[in-house]
Write a protein that holds these residues in place. Structure first.
Motif, PDB file in Angstrom:
ATOM      1  N   CYS A 525       0.724  -0.907  -0.050  1.00 45.68           N
ATOM      2  CA  CYS A 525      -0.108   0.039   0.135  1.00 45.68           C
ATOM      3  C   CYS A 525       0.586   1.381   0.008  1.00 45.68           C
ATOM      4  CB  CYS A 525      -1.259   0.143   1.394  1.00 45.68           C
ATOM      5  SG  CYS A 525      -1.753  -1.533   1.674  1.00 45.68           S
ATOM      6  N   ASP A 527       0.648   4.901  -0.697  1.00 41.76           N
ATOM      7  CA  ASP A 527      -0.419   5.535  -0.744  1.00 41.76           C
ATOM      8  C   ASP A 527      -1.837   5.549  -0.477  1.00 41.76           C
ATOM      9  OD1 ASP A 527      -1.077   8.395   0.065  1.00 41.76           O
ATOM     10  OD2 ASP A 527       0.175   9.206  -1.766  1.00 41.76           O
ATOM     11  N   GLN A 528      -2.612   5.925  -0.483  1.00 45.08           N
ATOM     12  CA  GLN A 528      -4.036   6.093  -0.259  1.00 45.08           C
ATOM     13  C   GLN A 528      -4.568   5.481  -1.313  1.00 45.08           C
ATOM     14  OE1 GLN A 528      -6.344   9.705   0.777  1.00 45.08           O
ATOM     15  NE2 GLN A 528      -8.036   8.991   1.528  1.00 45.08           N
ATOM     16  N   GLN A 529      -5.078   4.951  -2.015  1.00 48.47           N
ATOM     17  CA  GLN A 529      -6.557   3.816  -2.924  1.00 48.47           C
ATOM     18  C   GLN A 529      -4.121   3.953  -3.814  1.00 48.47           C
ATOM     19  OE1 GLN A 529      -9.132   3.715  -3.843  1.00 48.47           O
ATOM     20  NE2 GLN A 529     -10.234   3.528  -2.195  1.00 48.47           N
ATOM     21  N   ARG A 560      -8.664  -0.992   0.863  1.00 53.58           N
ATOM     22  CA  ARG A 560      -8.062   0.219   2.382  1.00 53.58           C
ATOM     23  C   ARG A 560      -7.790  -1.036   3.200  1.00 53.58           C
ATOM     24  NH1 ARG A 560     -12.508   3.102   2.800  1.00 53.58           N
ATOM     25  NH2 ARG A 560     -13.752   1.542   1.490  1.00 53.58           N
TER      26      ARG A 560
END
Length: 589
Positions: A525, A527-529, A560
């Motif tokens: 992951c 970064d966000q999304q 997420r």
């Protein structure tokens, strides 16, 4: 001279994306319907204009109505699947799309399709449109729909329409210009594109593509700078080593004297010829730069120059002056939200970003894009029924890009799935007006909305939710609930379910897994999304790094929730052009 007059309940003029959907839906509802098209293929943008790499309404929850049915047919019919390009999750042979629409029309005995005809005049009684004249026949009908690519019936019937820009002072649109300027004068509407399909001939040498008149290579210099040739070609990659050439950066968008499209038949013909030459010149440039491995595709479209679409891809047409007008504010997310506000008379859903095409110009627009499912998508919005109805004319509906919409908002409402939804709603409305013997403006909106939601063949969403796909057993319940309680519509765009997750046991889920491949690897992951996946199995892909994306809300939630560098097993489809894995099912390691 009129040799014959046909009578129908519903007449649809124009066989584009919206017109085709309208005719099919009206006939399925039971109305005696006549569809008159200019071209031998139905489907417009999706087929005869060559845009067989459509954008918008790609998330599973927004794949509803005839749009969903079309995608399901494509998945069954298209050899090699739909995961070919990086600009869209769906790319296919346009001929297969045309065959789907033709089959749908063929199965309806109450739908009569006449091709090769354009409207010449309209019949009027007072404030009502009652019929349309063609070259050697006429059609009278109770409800008439304009499904033409450029809103030609609006002009013939002298129904008020707009063409060009509106200033910010008109509706307070934040992206609208304060004054008319050189941009608004040079580009009164968005640029059309004459799509051409090219082909990779591999080891063979493709036939030379001749330059057309006025060839100027400097117009195309730098077209794929920053992308690279392979990425440029893969933008619109089709099955069978073909490429849809519909490229906005120093490419084949063409807008010189675009106003000629609505001046006269002669001037329209001149513009169309020039735009086709422009695409031929771009194809010539591509071949010169990238080699004779690439040439014009063979046997794509049903005319002599088989690599060129039957007509340009028009992004904008004449736009109706309707009972209401869709403005930029109506498609932008509400404050602190991820959705636009809902129209009280909503009849269709869209989610595409607001995308405008002016060659050589970067026009700033208010953002309506969000990160979702590991990628960028657009905030959803609704289309109101009242923007399909003329302000002062009866017996008439529009069902294409010609709805009552501002020039600015047209950049989001013009996309193929949205127009198909508009067409489906217009066809349903026309048939119901015949049933109830009423005018479109008097049709009870709740009856229309309920008919669309409960249609036994192609139920269509009216309230957009990221996490409410149509296969859920409570889909209709929540659609009706928020239709009745719009003030409760959550700004997040997520429906708060009272019960557990249905997905693991759904037939849709099992079918998706059967069509997918199994992979194991490390999920990172970043970064966000933004998700990266390092493959550990199967061996053929070991060590490769792919982006993970999904169109399914429960997969988005799982992604997420996963910690960084988690070992996972997942099922999905690899897209070489986008270097991503489209995830359909996801387990822990």
């Amino acid at each position: 001279m009129v040799n014959q007059t046909y009578k129908a309940d519903v007449l649809v003029v124009g066989g584009g994306t919206g017109g085709t959907a309208a005719a099919i839906q009206a006939a399925r509802r039971g109305a005696k319907t006549i569809l008159v098209s200019e071209f031998p293929w139905l489907g417009g943008m999706l087929t005869s204009a060559g845009v067989s790499v459509p954008d918008g309404n790609e998330l599973e929850a927004f794949q509803t109505g005839l749009w969903s049915a079309f995608l399901q047919e494509l998945r069954q019919r298209q050899p090699g699947g739909l995961d070919n390009s990086w600009v869209s999750f769906f790319s296919y042979d346009p001929q297969i799309g045309a065959e789907i629409f033709a089959d749908w029309v063929q199965e309806l005995p109450n739908l009569h399709w006449i091709s090769g005809q354009v409207p010449i005049d309209v019949f009027r009684q007072g404030d009502s449109i009652t019929g349309v004249r063609f070259a050697d026949f006429a059609v009278t009908a109770k409800i008439i729909l304009d499904g033409t690519e450029l809103g030609d019936l609006l002009a013939l019937a002298e129904i008020p329409y707009r063409w060009g820009w509106e200033l910010r002072s008109q509706w307070g649109e934040p992206s609208a210009p304060v004054t008319f300027n050189s941009l608004t004068q040079k580009y009164p509407v968005q640029a059309p594109t004459y799509v051409v399909i090219m082909q990779d001939f591999g080891e063979a040498i493709a036939p030379e593509i001749p330059a057309a008149p006025n060839y100027n290579p400097s117009e195309f210099t730098g077209a794929w700078d920053g992308y690279g040739a392979e990425t440029f070609l893969n933008y619109g990659r089709l099955p069978g080593d073909r490429f849809m050439i519909n490229w906005p950066i120093c490419g084949n968008d063409y807008v010189q004297g675009v106003g000629r499209l609505i001046e006269s038949d002669v001037s329209r013909g001149e513009f169309i010829q020039e735009s086709r030459w422009h695409s031929q010149n771009f194809a010539h440039f591509i071949q010169n730069q990238l080699g004779r491995r690439y040439g014009l595709a063979e046997k794509v479209f049903p005319h002599t120059s088989t690599a060129f679409a039957l007509h340009p891809y028009y992004r904008e047409s004449r736009r109706l002056v309707g009972l209401t007008t869709v403005r930029e504010q109506d498609i932008l997310p509400i404050a602190e939200g991820r959705v636009a506000s809902i129209s009280n008379d909503a009849i269709a859903v869209g989610n595409y970003a607001n995308d405008h095409h002016y060659p050589g110009v970067q026009f700033p627009l208010q953002p309506k894009s969000i990160r979702w499912g590991g990628r960028w998508t657009g905030t959803p919005f609704t289309i109101p029924y009242s923007c399909l109805i003329p302000a002062t004319t009866d017996g008439f509906l529009v069902c294409e890009k010609n709805i009552s919409v501002s020039h600015i908002a047209n950049g989001a409402t013009r996309l193929q799935p949205v127009v198909m939804g508009i067409g489906q709603a217009a066809g349903m409305a026309a048939a119901m007006c015949v049933e109830l013997n009423c005018q479109p403006r008097d049709l009870p909106i709740r009856a229309l909305q309920t008919a669309l939601l409960e249609d036994n063949r192609s139920k269509t969403a009216i309230i957009p939710f990221f996490n409410l796909p149509p296969n859920r057993s409570d889909w209709l319940h929540w659609q009706l609930y928020y239709l009745n309680n719009p003030q409760a519509y959550p700004a997040s765009g997520y429906c708060p379910f009272p019960s557990g997750n249905e997905y693991p046991n759904s037939a849709f889920d099992k079918a998706s897994i059967r069509e997918s491949n199994c992979f194991k690897g490390i999920l990172s992951c970043l970064d966000q999304q933004e998700y990266r996946f390092t493959v550990t199995a199967p061996d053929a892909y070991q060590g490769q790094n792919w982006q993970l994306v999904t169109l399914r809300s429960h997969i988005d939630e799982q992604l997420r929730a996963y910690p960084h560098e988690q070992l996972v097993t997942l099922w999905g489809r690899h897209n070489h052009s986008g270097n991503w894995l489209l995830v359909e099912h996801l387990n822990g390691g």
